[in-house]
Design a protein around this motif. Structure first.
Motif: not given
Lengths: 471, 471
Positions: A30, A348, A351-353, A358, A466, A469-471
């Motif tokens: 990474m 940016r 941030r969050i997950k 989780k 999301n 983004r996933a699309s």
């Protein structure tokens, strides 16, 4: 006292250069990719535990010292770089980056020996993203393990109610580093010392120990063994009295004490390692007291843990000290702590997950702790770092410990960390001092209104993003 | 491949001089006393496990390499001696003895990767008593831990039924040495590799890993992340597809595979780390197959253990490999192995310890293993070392590995140890290959008539002698 670095090198050292490669491979792939794509802006990561392990009411922070030592000394040796090159995975540019690597970031952390509760960050690290990424594995490895042991040891210390607890775990610990840091983490949590001589040397922890059953069996009879030992180590006479018959052993200890008293040799204690410890210790106490040896201490050992110690004391065991091995050194009933290390802010912004069970909390933070008039902890408030204290008397738990890759102070003397921990254990709300998980009480860790609002807003935004983004 | 020594020193090294003091204090006080009393004749100690830990059907021997390295290199540095002197416990004579210390003994051991059963000795050590005593703590620390991990990993390997298992445990292992040796012990037991780069360097173990969720989230969208990674590491394209939506992730992997195929980039695999792994993996397999990507492998991870892997395969999961972390690296459900180290023979002859549940077997020994016509293990016979094989085809498990303090051969290549272990796992009686403890079968470990007779005689004699000694 508290040097974390052995002068003679080797595995005793807390964080030599050689451990730069104690890293999951994906951190390096990474990082290489981030470098190629110019994704190396500053980022902030939180190291925290999502929930308490089974049978734990609180955590005792430990491991920071190893982390600071590691961050300050982290280099990639020519041999390490040669090995990485041999994998034929990495770019020249990245290997060149590693060759020059120095950690340049800032660290805030909860000092060792403080009590913490999920999901409070034990550590917050702000650094160029690649630096922050590369150190993840080592930070988790050390803080998870040491916090886990300190948290277990604190329970044993609480159960012993002021009596000494000694770490006897090296033969069952998970290797050399584990044995060293089990000794350190349990001492830090209030233990009196360790049997581990290397930990004595490296950390200045008091060391304890005298004899095994095999020693007693090496002499013609028990009395000869006791006499030999007492003469050889007149300043450290603790006699193991259960090799043949514990009560007879106690009488032999009395006999030796009387015999050698004229020579100024004092029997300091006796150890019982088997049998019905509650009953035997009471009878041994009586034998010693009747012989005028009220100051001879009784040390109990043999597969002990906090539950057994609590029961022994409830049953009226006559104990001045406990030797605790396997269960404390491996945190046997909860042998892994699930600490994680998550991005909370970057170039940016916050941030969050977003993930079932989780979720993370965005942004740099502060933990504020409020105590009652009796000095006991009442509740914590988890706030954004730039918020004022939620109440005037609240204490900030996260303190700056490293700036620009340099420690902001020398290592804390370990006995001071230990004193802090013991004070903290006294200040725990009473239900948390018990061994069982209270059914009707959980320590309140609140989010500040600002953090709560930010989190709610981000959860909405990220869910939308999301989906896109996933699309 | 199998060098156990890192070239760049530090905690990565298996047994540098600095760990001479990884010893329980009582070993040193006893040793000092033995020296003063002339009790330093040759003695033989057995290292063995009294009974299987919970949820284990067999043990896989591991840790010998660390032990031999330690014994050959054991010295007490000036700093170590200075520390010992500062304790004001030890005699000048003993400190002088340690200054000149070299291990001069003989060692027989079960090679790493062999399957053993309690109470078979994993190791037998014959040396002047003080030498034998001083090394006890380190030997137990290393063999207990590494055998425990190898034994746990073998279960995971069996459950995976030929699919690859990769160690993902460094962030939850008990420190640096544990992370290194968890990687080594699990590889030795049949795992395919580790995420731990240091273990790759030190032991030549294959290393695995590509990306975390945070990597995918660092790009504008999933497709961009996959594209960047595949271009950066064209020879190592394993894509983590569950950051947003696993099935959509699989379609993105297909899209990238098609897009980059003309450039010769091949997607090697996808990883799923969350959700209903059985169902998702089947659906992902279908998506990949329908796209003509039948050779793209599926790697499953996320808090796995042998039970979950068995269930996944029973439920028809489409898995080519498993990443297993915490539970394997800490042997979570049995996180300590209770190996002990006991005197079995000395200048006075055979020795035995008489203690409820803690009896030992006297004398130097050999383990003979008999296999059936199908090659499967049938039973073992534990005999005295000088007895002939109990049956012609029986194989001796204890082999000489060190004489006069010198290894009798170079370290075994680790991949050969691994092959030995995999063969042994195939040869296990079928009930022992299952995860549950068989209720109607226990592997037969018999004592030879001669050992049985000796034991019975000594139990009688020692019971009489102890009664006398205790009096």
């Amino acid at each position: 006292m508290a040097s974390s670095r052995s002068s003679d090198g080797g595995e005793g050292r807390a964080a030599p250069e050689g451990v730069g490669l104690l890293v999951d491979l994906y951190e390096l792939t990474m990082a290489d990719s981030y470098l190629r794509h110019g994704l190396n802006q500053e980022a902030t990561f939180d190291l925290f535990v999502r929930e308490l392990p089974p049978r734990r009411n609180f955590l005792v922070a430990a491991g920071l010292e190893s982390v600071l030592d590691f961050l300050e000394g982290l280099r990639f040796s020519p041999e390490a770089l040669e090995y990485l090159e041999s994998l034929k995975l990495f770019s020249r540019e990245f290997l060149g980056y590693l060759e020059e690597f120095r950690f340049t970031g800032d660290v805030w952390a909860v000092p060792e020996g403080e009590v913490v509760f999920p999901p409070e960050p034990l550590l917050e690290l702000r650094a160029p993203r690649i630096e922050a990424q590369i150190v993840e594995t080592f930070l988790l490895n050390q803080i998870n393990f040491q916090t886990m042991i300190a948290s277990k040891a604190a329970r044993v210390v609480l159960a012993a109610r002021g009596r000494a607890v000694v770490d006897f775990s090296p033969r069952r610990d998970h290797g050399v580093d584990a044995a060293l840091k089990a000794a350190r983490s349990s001492y830090l949590a209030g233990c009196a010392g360790t049997s581990n001589v290397l930990a004595g040397q490296v950390y200045g922890i008091p060391v304890y120990g005298t004899m095994a059953h095999s020693y007693v069996m090496s002499f013609e009879d028990e009395l000869s063994a006791f006499r030999a030992f007492a003469r050889d180590f007149p300043q450290n006479v603790i006699l193991l009295i259960d090799t043949y018959d514990t009560l007879q052993g106690a009488r032999h200890a009395v006999e030796i004490a009387r015999e050698l008293a004229p020579q100024g040799v004092r029997v300091k204690g006796v150890r019982i390692d088997s049998g019905d410890l509650a009953r035997l210790s009471r009878e041994v106490r009586r034998i010693l007291d009747e012989a005028g040896l009220a100051d001879v201490q009784i040390l109990l050992s043999g597969d002990l843990n906090e539950y057994k110690i609590e029961r022994l004391l409830r049953e009226g065991a006559a104990a001045d000290a406990f030797g605790v091995g396997t269960e404390m050194g491996t945190s046997y009933d909860a042998p892994a702590l699930g600490g994680v290390y998550k991005l909370v802010e970057d170039a940016r912004g916050y941030r969050i997950k977003l993930s079932a069970g989780k979720a993370t909390l965005p942004g740099r933070k502060q933990i504020w702790r409020a105590c009652g008039d009796d000095g006991r902890m009442c509740h914590d408030v988890l706030a954004l770092a730039d918020e004022p204290p939620p109440e005037p008397a609240a204490r900030a738990l996260l303190v700056p410990v490293m700036r620009g890759g340099k420690r902001l102070g020398p290592p804390e003397p370990l006995h001071e960390v230990r004193e802090r921990c013991l004070k903290n254990l006294e200040r725990l709300p009473e239900p948390l001092q018990r061994l069982e998980r209270p059914s009707d009480y959980a320590y309140p860790v609140r989010l500040s209104p600002k953090l709560e609002e930010l989190r709610a807003r981000m959860l909405r935004e990220v869910a939308q993003a999301n989906a896109k983004r996933a699309s």
